[in-house]
Design an enzyme around this catalytic site. Sequence first.
Site, PDB file in Angstrom:
ATOM      1  CG  ASP A  34       5.333  -3.788  -5.359  1.00 15.72           C
ATOM      2  OD1 ASP A  34       5.807  -3.261  -4.325  1.00 15.72           O
ATOM      3  OD2 ASP A  34       4.492  -3.219  -6.074  1.00 15.72           O
ATOM      4  CB  SER A  43       4.216  -1.158  -9.715  1.00 15.86           C
ATOM      5  OG  SER A  43       3.892  -2.033  -8.657  1.00 15.86           O
TER       6      SER A  43
HETATM    7 MG    MG Z   1       3.610  -1.457  -6.529  1.00 17.11          MG
END
Ligand code: MG
Length: 482
Positions: A271, A128
């Site tokens: 992100d 992430s």
């Molecule tokens: Mg993420």
Amino acid sequence: MEMMPGTSKSRQGPQGFICDSNITVAMTQEKKAPRLFGTNGVRGIVNSDEMDPMFAMKLGMAIGSFMKGKVMIGTDARTSNEMLKSACVSGLMAVGCDVSDCGVVPTPTLQYAVKIAQAAGGVVITASHNPPEFNGIKAIDADGTEMGRENEEAIERIYHEGRFTRADWRRIGQVTQNLTVVDRYIGGILSKVDGLAIRKANLRIAVDCGNGASSLVTPKLLERLGVRYVTLNADPNGAFPGHNSEPVPENAVDLVELVKSGGFDFGVIHDGDGDRTIFVDETGRYLQGDRSLAIVANYICSLKPNRLIVTNVASSQCIEEAVKMAGGRMLYTRVGSPTIARAMMKEGGVFGGEENGGLIFAEFQFCRDGAMAVAKMLEIVAKTGQLSKLNDRIPSYCQCKKKTGCPEGRKQAVLREIEKDAKGLKVDTTDGIKILFDEGWVIIRPSGTEPIFRIFSESKTASRAEELAEKYKKKVEKLVNG
Ligand code: MG
């Protein structure tokens, strides 16, 4: 099971008994194996013991032994992805799972692919928003949601006990390349927004993909919607040459500058794995995630009365006010997007999310979805006006966030003392202890992964928010040390 005092020389004997020179104690519960999955999959520094090909292969065998069927796999844009994916795929094939390799895709794209393909589950190789030296392995349930803790524990048990269902040589899994998931995902989003209104509004936006997986989706989506756009960092690059992949204000400096230069309806920043989106209004103001959550919640509630919106107990009061303004209802849960998604499924929530920019649209899928958030915000701006005006309509609060150390074994005792101390006050124990005052609230929450308490507060003024957080931080410190 925790070691009992005085049994430090114990060893585990046959039939689940702990044997010591003088005592034999029946084990009251199954011995707890070390936890692998954190709040967002397994994460670690690449090629350390905790995230190397051997680990990825063995975890792949465990995941496959649990899922027992076709598994979809995808990655974000990190440099270690192919290495870890290949190892994980080998593990999945070894236990007889057929694998559909979707390549570089945002996490919600893979989740959508799992759902519509009716696969046994999915795996995403992603860390992430972590720095580039990290990577991770995340499991997706058959319905496309982030895997619940119960299923993760089942996989952890298989992993630790080595109970892999190794396939006969004739039944080794096959791997196929899947090049269609991005188009199907974009098609799915297009079916859930008012494309005509968006096209007519002739919008122009700035997009920062942070060199992550969204580079392969958001620009394509905008083209399909007839939206003009300028991109920043929209080529997948695991070195993250633009900036680190968390959409926090310090990583959005270039985007804010670009939007301020004029001519944009808003800016967005994703992100690294594209499940979160943060917005910048047309004046260049960075909107904290609870602001966009409130704006979208207000819009969705305005479409139909009495709609249910779900967020966690540590979210800003501004969300509830935005929801009530539009005739909607609120449901609060513990912190964590899987918890929110599951509460939405169970209670009929139409929209939900958290302040980090993870927005969940029930009409599309029960997971955080960065590209869907962009499309919905385009619809909102096209139909209701400028983002800065929408933001100004939502009440503002000041927040303060603090943390303080606390050993794992003391956490529950400290919480009980805080609750006792708050007797007579309005208290919510959904997650930690939230104490509500006339002019704001404070929440004291033990971290699930670190030996700390998090203390968040909110009030109309910054000084009162600071005062509340500091007061309870001191109380926790006193209890920890006492
Ligand atoms: Mg993420």
